[in-house]
Design a protein around this motif. Structure first.
Motif, short mmCIF file in Angstrom:
data_model
loop_
_atom_site.label_atom_id
_atom_site.label_comp_id
_atom_site.label_asym_id
_atom_site.label_seq_id
_atom_site.Cartn_x
_atom_site.Cartn_y
_atom_site.Cartn_z
N LEU A 228 0.93 -1.53 -0.05
CA LEU A 228 0.09 0.24 -0.06
C LEU A 228 1.03 1.31 -0.07
CD1 LEU A 228 -3.14 0.78 0.44
CD2 LEU A 228 -2.26 1.65 2.84
N LYS A 229 0.43 2.14 -0.62
CA LYS A 229 1.13 3.34 -0.47
C LYS A 229 0.52 4.46 0.07
CE LYS A 229 4.29 3.18 -4.23
NZ LYS A 229 3.84 1.26 -4.88
N VAL A 230 0.76 5.07 0.71
CA VAL A 230 -0.58 6.48 1.43
C VAL A 230 0.99 7.47 1.32
CG1 VAL A 230 -0.77 7.77 4.05
CG2 VAL A 230 -0.71 5.67 3.15
N TYR A 231 -0.36 8.86 0.91
CA TYR A 231 0.17 10.05 0.62
C TYR A 231 -0.39 11.84 1.26
CZ TYR A 231 2.41 8.25 -3.49
OH TYR A 231 2.89 7.94 -4.67
N THR A 232 0.42 12.06 1.98
CA THR A 232 -0.73 12.86 2.92
C THR A 232 1.46 14.20 3.00
OG1 THR A 232 -0.46 13.29 5.51
CG2 THR A 232 1.32 11.79 4.88
N ALA A 233 0.09 14.98 3.47
CA ALA A 233 1.03 16.74 4.05
C ALA A 233 2.25 16.18 5.46
CB ALA A 233 0.26 17.39 4.69
N MET A 234 0.76 15.47 6.00
CA MET A 234 1.93 15.32 7.62
C MET A 234 2.07 14.62 8.54
SD MET A 234 4.96 17.43 9.41
CE MET A 234 4.78 18.43 8.44
N ILE A 235 2.89 13.74 8.84
CA ILE A 235 2.73 12.61 10.00
C ILE A 235 2.78 13.38 11.40
CG2 ILE A 235 3.48 10.35 10.77
CD1 ILE A 235 4.94 10.48 8.41
N ASP A 236 1.46 13.83 11.71
CA ASP A 236 1.33 13.92 13.21
C ASP A 236 1.72 13.06 14.35
OD1 ASP A 236 0.92 16.46 12.53
OD2 ASP A 236 -1.36 16.38 13.06
N GLU A 237 1.77 13.31 15.32
CA GLU A 237 2.42 12.70 16.42
C GLU A 237 1.67 11.97 17.37
OE1 GLU A 237 4.92 14.66 18.24
OE2 GLU A 237 5.73 15.53 16.73
#
Length: 261
Positions: A228-237
């Motif tokens: 699977l591939k995930v595209y995001t603006a940010m990984i929050d904590e």
């Protein structure tokens, strides 16, 4: 698996804080943020997360984070961010055909076109997943849309489907793009992907586009869906006890449609 947590400014590559890196490093996946965001995984069976370091992506994310952004501006910013992330997600994903075209000067030129016989199956998770798709037609000439809707119990955080328009059966070669602004605990997105896989789809032919994601959701996805591939603006904590991503955006659906809390 090795986690690469990189942000690339104009002058080079820097790492997040050590504490943040340790928190996200617990997720069994590979995170890449490259200048062109072209997926080139060395191990096809890893789940990959892409956070393209584009200034426009950062700009629209900042507007979405602000509590003072009014609904109409929030929706517009979400649509713009969706367009940029979808552009990156389909870069190596859109099926193409090779043809020749006649130019106005009487010459013949080789041409690459998107294949109209193989539209991407787009799956917005209602409500807010629709907003990410408002400008998708600018970057995907051919698509089919299958809506799914889930509601999450505020006490158990379990998601229950109230709408599912996925085809009863799909081909292993079908390409899917799922949109959902936030992947927090991962319950909803896991159910949607499991529905696609149970109908004959393959995880490696699925792209997920989200505004912000959190480690609990990424851990669940990595454990269940290699490829699977995930595209995001940010990984929050983190995710709080209510199941909200911190710092996050708040309730994206309520904010996009002006629904009173």
């Amino acid at each position: 698996m090795r986690s690469l947590l990189a942000q690339r400014p104009a002058g080079g590559v820097t790492r997040r804080s050590a504490a943040s890196a340790r928190r996200v490093a617990r997720v069994s996946l590979v995170v890449r943020a490259t200048a062109d965001a072209v997926p080139k995984p060395k191990k096809p069976q890893q789940m990959l997360v892409y956070a393209p370091p584009h200034p426009l992506i950062k700009h629209w994310l900042a507007l979405l984070r602000s509590e003072y952004t009014p609904p109409q501006m929030f929706r517009s910013a979400c649509a713009e961010l969706g367009r940029l992330l979808i552009y990156e997600a389909v870069r190596d994903f859109l099926p193409t055909i090779e043809q020749q075209v006649q130019t106005p000067l009487g010459a013949v030129a080789d041409a690459t076109l998107c294949d109209p016989t193989k539209p991407i199956k787009v799956v917005p998770i209602l409500r807010a997943g629709l907003v990410l798709l408002e400008q998708a037609g600018q970057v995907m000439p051919f698509q089919e849309t299958y809506h799914v809707g889930y509601v999450r119990d505020p006490k158990t955080l379990q998601a229950t489907a109230y709408l599912n328009k996925l085809p009863a059966k799909v081909s292993p070669d079908d390409l899917f793009l799922i949109t959902d602004p936030m992947l927090a605990t991962g319950g909803t997105i896991v159910q949607v992907i499991e529905d696609i896989v149970s109908r004959g789809g393959k995880a490696e032919n699925i792209r997920v586009v989200a505004v912000v994601v959190a480690p609990p959701a990424l851990k669940k996805l990595a454990d269940r869906f290699p490829g699977l591939k995930v595209y995001t603006a940010m990984i929050d904590e983190q995710v709080d006890e209510r199941g909200y991503i911190i710092p996050g955006l708040g309730d994206a659906g309520d904010r996009a449609y002006g629904t009173p809390h």
